[in-house]
Design a protein around this motif. Structure first.
Motif, PDB file in Angstrom:
ATOM      1  N   LEU A 173       0.858  -1.183   0.000  1.00  0.00           N
ATOM      2  CA  LEU A 173       0.000   0.000   0.000  1.00  0.00           C
ATOM      3  C   LEU A 173       0.890   1.226   0.000  1.00  0.00           C
ATOM      4  CD1 LEU A 173      -3.233   0.869   1.736  1.00  0.00           C
ATOM      5  CD2 LEU A 173      -1.225   2.245   2.357  1.00  0.00           C
ATOM      6  N   ARG A 174       0.569   2.172  -0.875  1.00  0.00           N
ATOM      7  CA  ARG A 174       1.327   3.423  -0.966  1.00  0.00           C
ATOM      8  C   ARG A 174       0.360   4.603  -0.958  1.00  0.00           C
ATOM      9  NH1 ARG A 174       4.515  -0.095   0.112  1.00  0.00           N
ATOM     10  NH2 ARG A 174       6.065  -0.986  -1.324  1.00  0.00           N
ATOM     11  N   PRO A 175       0.574   5.595  -0.081  1.00  0.00           N
ATOM     12  CA  PRO A 175      -0.285   6.777  -0.093  1.00  0.00           C
ATOM     13  C   PRO A 175       0.000   7.613  -1.329  1.00  0.00           C
ATOM     14  CG  PRO A 175       1.521   7.080   1.446  1.00  0.00           C
ATOM     15  CD  PRO A 175       1.623   5.675   0.950  1.00  0.00           C
ATOM     16  N   VAL A 207      13.845  -1.677 -14.497  1.00  0.00           N
ATOM     17  CA  VAL A 207      12.634  -1.256 -13.789  1.00  0.00           C
ATOM     18  C   VAL A 207      12.948   0.001 -12.998  1.00  0.00           C
ATOM     19  CG1 VAL A 207      10.993  -1.874 -11.976  1.00  0.00           C
ATOM     20  CG2 VAL A 207      11.685  -3.589 -13.656  1.00  0.00           C
ATOM     21  N   ILE A 208      12.036   0.966 -13.037  1.00  0.00           N
ATOM     22  CA  ILE A 208      12.142   2.177 -12.217  1.00  0.00           C
ATOM     23  C   ILE A 208      11.011   2.158 -11.201  1.00  0.00           C
ATOM     24  CG2 ILE A 208      12.026   4.695 -12.205  1.00  0.00           C
ATOM     25  CD1 ILE A 208      13.133   4.665 -15.044  1.00  0.00           C
ATOM     26  N   ARG A 209      11.362   2.302  -9.930  1.00  0.00           N
ATOM     27  CA  ARG A 209      10.365   2.378  -8.864  1.00  0.00           C
ATOM     28  C   ARG A 209      10.978   3.154  -7.705  1.00  0.00           C
ATOM     29  NH1 ARG A 209       9.228  -3.502  -6.257  1.00  0.00           N
ATOM     30  NH2 ARG A 209       7.970  -2.106  -4.958  1.00  0.00           N
ATOM     31  N   TYR A 210      10.465   2.999  -6.486  1.00  0.00           N
ATOM     32  CA  TYR A 210      10.998   3.693  -5.331  1.00  0.00           C
ATOM     33  C   TYR A 210      12.474   3.323  -5.148  1.00  0.00           C
ATOM     34  CZ  TYR A 210      11.360   5.471  -0.584  1.00  0.00           C
ATOM     35  OH  TYR A 210      11.742   6.178   0.531  1.00  0.00           O
ATOM     36  N   PRO A 211      13.360   4.253  -4.824  1.00  0.00           N
ATOM     37  CA  PRO A 211      13.093   5.637  -4.416  1.00  0.00           C
ATOM     38  C   PRO A 211      13.024   6.649  -5.567  1.00  0.00           C
ATOM     39  CG  PRO A 211      15.391   5.119  -4.052  1.00  0.00           C
ATOM     40  CD  PRO A 211      14.750   3.844  -4.541  1.00  0.00           C
ATOM     41  N   SER A 212      13.327   6.216  -6.813  1.00  0.00           N
ATOM     42  CA  SER A 212      13.232   7.165  -7.932  1.00  0.00           C
ATOM     43  C   SER A 212      11.809   7.699  -8.079  1.00  0.00           C
ATOM     44  CB  SER A 212      13.671   6.494  -9.234  1.00  0.00           C
ATOM     45  OG  SER A 212      15.047   6.198  -9.207  1.00  0.00           O
ATOM     46  N   ASP A 213      10.838   6.819  -7.907  1.00  0.00           N
ATOM     47  CA  ASP A 213       9.429   7.216  -7.911  1.00  0.00           C
ATOM     48  C   ASP A 213       8.965   7.221  -6.460  1.00  0.00           C
ATOM     49  OD1 ASP A 213       6.588   7.264  -7.978  1.00  0.00           O
ATOM     50  OD2 ASP A 213       6.601   6.474 -10.008  1.00  0.00           O
ATOM     51  N   HIS A 215       6.205   7.478  -5.168  1.00  0.00           N
ATOM     52  CA  HIS A 215       4.954   6.753  -4.940  1.00  0.00           C
ATOM     53  C   HIS A 215       5.114   5.253  -5.178  1.00  0.00           C
ATOM     54  CE1 HIS A 215       3.277  10.774  -4.954  1.00  0.00           C
ATOM     55  NE2 HIS A 215       3.765  10.965  -6.164  1.00  0.00           N
ATOM     56  N   ASP A 216       6.324   4.821  -5.505  1.00  0.00           N
ATOM     57  CA  ASP A 216       6.636   3.408  -5.750  1.00  0.00           C
ATOM     58  C   ASP A 216       5.776   2.798  -6.858  1.00  0.00           C
ATOM     59  OD1 ASP A 216       8.122   1.067  -5.397  1.00  0.00           O
ATOM     60  OD2 ASP A 216       6.626   0.221  -4.052  1.00  0.00           O
TER      61      ASP A 216
END
Length: 440
Positions: A173-175, A207-213, A215-216
């Motif tokens: 879950l991500r806010p 793959v790009i995700r948290y911490p770059s994004d 909101h993950d």
């Protein structure tokens, strides 16, 4: 004790007891040992067991034949549910009315030795989310839903439809900022299936995700554009003032262009659980990455299924993200064309895109006050039975011992309780008084 270590232990304690961490994240590795945690070496996110989030099911490791060095840790184990038609996770301590991204991840890995992945349904609360169907024992699947929380908790339910035991490998879950994805509201959510969130970086599976994004969101590479040319930049790509999607710079720093005057590709849902009337929400992201000379022009039209989306010829802004979005339906296949105008001297570009299934929120849940009271009563007495998910909805899964009203309009209410066979001991819970529709 080192302050950083103390803080880390505090956040782990929160997560172990079913609370979001300091970022508001919940990251569950389903099937690992009760109360265990670990920190991911790449993202630094803390993953926890599903203790405190679910009360049913059994843990199991995948078959050793499917354990590979490249396999991330959360896919080594899973939780499966051999009993009950509906089994649910409860994600608590949320803010009612806020937006959240919820992600469910699945890797069968032939854990049961049957060599046949099950097929089952996934629900968010009382609303159907999507069918879970894996192509083979070694296939991965994850799906996101962006939703407005109708209460201070969300429930993710796995529903057995007679085609094998449901299972799950991970739940996140991500806010989200409430200004993001304005298409999401109390009446509809956005569902991402088949990993349809793409960046145009190197086609090496990156793959790009948290911490770059922050909101993950998970951005995977897209390699279905024929004869494309990749371009990139190292400068930060800014979001414009009207931005409502907050795409990270690392996503926008790559793009594809063409050695001709157009980029053409097609997309289809590849989703047997939806039909031709299903609505899809498309977002295409653009940013100029190259310094365009005074005598050069990059200008093009965005055409989806022969309909031009831009009202006037479009020129991407240098190092600033822009987007075009819209809802489409009624087609089995969607054609996308970026076509240079007659004044253009440079070909079109595309940096990223997302395709969502628009999911109306139609099911009416149990009255929120009654639902909260029953969840509190469950906690007070440690009742398991079939007490999970919504107490009254659907009728086939009503909690044992309850009678509910089902008015033609409005929420169901609990009208009677019969707990005589439950063997409950202790003081009478004060939460019973919150069931205001009980009939005596």
């Amino acid at each position: 004790m080192n302050l950083c270590v103390t803080a880390l232990l505090f956040y782990m304690f929160q997560l172990i007891h079913g609370q979001p961490d300091y970022l508001g994240f919940i990251s569950i590795d389903c099937g690992i040992e009760v109360n265990s945690t670990y920190q991911d070496s790449v993202s630094n996110m803390i993953y926890v067991s599903d203790y405190g989030f679910v009360t049913t099911g059994e843990n199991h490791g995948i078959s050793s034949d499917y354990v590979k060095p490249s396999l991330v840790k959360r896919y080594l184990n899973l939780r499966f549910f051999p009993h009950g038609a509906r089994n649910c996770y409860t994600l608590r301590s949320l803010v009612m009315g806020n937006k959240y991204l919820v992600r469910a991840a699945f890797y069968y890995g032939n854990y049961d030795g049957l060599g046949k992945p099950p097929v089952f349904d996934l629900y968010l609360g009382t609303n159907y989310w999507h069918e879970v169907s894996l192509s083979d024992a070694g296939a991965f699947n994850w799906m996101d839903i962006i939703v407005v929380a109708p209460d201070d908790y969300l429930q993710v339910c796995l529903v057995n439809k007679g085609m094998g035991n449901p299972f799950i490998s991970g739940l996140d879950l991500r806010p989200m900022k409430n200004t993001l994805y304005p298409e999401v509201n109390a009446t509809q959510s956005l569902v991402l299936v088949n990993s349809n969130r793409f960046h145009m970086g190197p086609t090496d599976g990156s793959v790009i995700r948290y911490p770059s994004d922050s909101h993950d969101r998970i951005w995977t590479t897209y390699n279905a554009i024929p004869n494309c040319i990749q371009i990139s930049a190292t400068s930060v790509i800014q979001n414009n003032l009207r931005d409502v999607y907050d795409v990270p710079s690392s996503v926008m720093q790559n793009a594809v262009t063409a050695n001709s005057s157009r980029i053409d590709f097609s997309w289809n849902p590849s989703d047997p659980s939806v039909n031709i009337s299903s609505k899809y929400f498309f977002i295409f992201y653009f940013a100029e990455l190259q310094t365009v000379g005074s005598n050069a022009v990059r200008q093009f039209d965005i055409i989806i299924n022969s309909k031009t989306w831009n009202k006037q010829p479009y020129t991407p802004t240098f190092q600033v993200t822009d987007y075009f979005s819209g809802i489409l339906h009624g087609m089995e296949n969607y054609s996308v064309s970026l076509v240079a105008t007659k004044n253009a001297t440079l070909p079109p570009i595309l940096n990223a895109m997302e395709m969502y299934l628009v999911k109306p929120i139609t099911a009416v849940a149990t009255d929120p006050g009654d639902a909260r009271a029953m969840m509190a009563i469950q906690d007070d007495f440690g009742v398991i039975k079939n007490w999970m998910g919504d107490p009254c909805i659907p009728k086939a899964s009503i909690w044992r011992g309850l009678n509910c009203s089902y008015p033609p309009v409005g929420a169901s209410k609990i009208t009677a309780l019969n707990l005589s066979s439950f063997g409950l001991v202790g003081a009478i819970s004060t939460n019973f008084r919150d069931l205001q529709a009980l009939q005596y």
